[in-house]
Scaffold this active site. Structure first.
Site: not given
Ligand code: NHR
Ligand code: GAR
Length: 216
Positions: A110, A112, A139, A148
């Site tokens: 991923n 982040h 990261s 994360d």
């Molecule tokens: N899943 C796991 N188990 N572990 C991680 O480290 C993950 C993951 C899924 C996605 C990306 C992550 C980020 O880089 C990621 C890492 C979505 C949310 C979230 O709160 C949080 C972190 C990340 C991605 N999503 C809401 C949910 O209920 C929905 C938000 C929306 O749809 O806009 O899933 O930040």
């Molecule tokens: C990126 O900044 C990525 O790091 C972030 O969303 C953006 C996607 O941009 N990811 C998250 O926040 C995961 N929760 P992109 O669609 O232009 O690649």
């Protein structure tokens, strides 16, 4: 002597990180092949980028499923049809279940938009500004069950400037994302990057807790 590494990319939005990956595979000597791009949103612009590049796409609407487990099971089936060595989250916005993460253990990355372990979750640029941080960044990490919280592979650090807004900061962080994500994916494809018992391994050596650090 180079074996290609099939990669499946998951995204929910614009896909600028996908574009950076696509561009990085066009150098001629890339071991990376993007086998498919899958989105939980059929209207994600990232899917259009993939189609424009001649890459297979699929959409799987999470709202059509009764709960995360059911969605994740269908997602696994869709991904595994492409038999990828690596699965890459590129702005994928659904939290993944423990079962999903375990299924792809050691082959799920991923990116982040913060210097983890700072600012897990959402709205990272705003939170860094509100905290008065002088440095921010992004990261790449192996995904584990801890959101994360998986072992770090590489981080890029940028200075925060006096008049930064969440938007201006995001823009400069994006430039770094587009450099470090293709780099990490290439390391994995070359067989140089792996998930060890105690953290991420690069060339068989345990990386520092922050991953490989890049300062600009
Ligand atoms: N899943 C796991 N188990 N572990 C991680 O480290 C993950 C993951 C899924 C996605 C990306 C992550 C980020 O880089 C990621 C890492 C979505 C949310 C979230 O709160 C949080 C972190 C990340 C991605 N999503 C809401 C949910 O209920 C929905 C938000 C929306 O749809 O806009 O899933 O930040
Ligand atoms: C990126 O900044 C990525 O790091 C972030 O969303 C953006 C996607 O941009 N990811 C998250 O926040 C995961 N929760 P992109 O669609 O232009 O690649």
């Amino acid at each position: 002597m180079s074996v290609t590494c099939d990669v499946v990319v998951l995204l929910s939005g614009t896909g600028s990180n996908l574009q950076a990956l696509i561009d990085s595979t066009r150098t001629g000597d890339s071991p990376v092949r993007i086998a498919a791009v899958i989105s939980n949103r059929a209207d994600a612009y990232g899917l259009q980028r993939a189609r424009d590049a001649g890459i297979d796409t699929r959409a799987l609407d999470h709202k059509a499923f009764e709960g995360r487990e059911a969605f994740d099971a269908a997602l696994i089936e869709l991904i595994d049809a492409f038999n990828p060595k690596l699965v890459v989250l590129a702005g994928f916005m659904r939290i993944l279940s423990a079962g999903f993460v375990r299924h792809y253990q050691g082959r799920l990355l991923n990116i982040h938009p913060s210097l983890l372990p700072k600012y897990k979750g959402l709205h990272t640029h705003q939170r860094a500004l509100e905290a008065g941080d002088t440095e921010h960044g992004c990261s790449v990490h192996f995904v584990t069950e801890e959101l994360d919280g998986g072992p770090l592979v590489v981080q890029a650090v940028i200075p925060v400037e006096l008049h930064d807004s969440p938007q201006s900061l995001a823009q400069r962080v994006h430039v770094q994302e587009h450099l470090i994500y293709p780099m990490a994916v290439r390391w994995f494809a070359e067989g140089r990057l792996a998930l060890g018992e105690h953290g991420a391994l690069l060339d068989e050596k345990l990386l520092a807790a922050s991953g490989h650090l890049i300062r600009t």
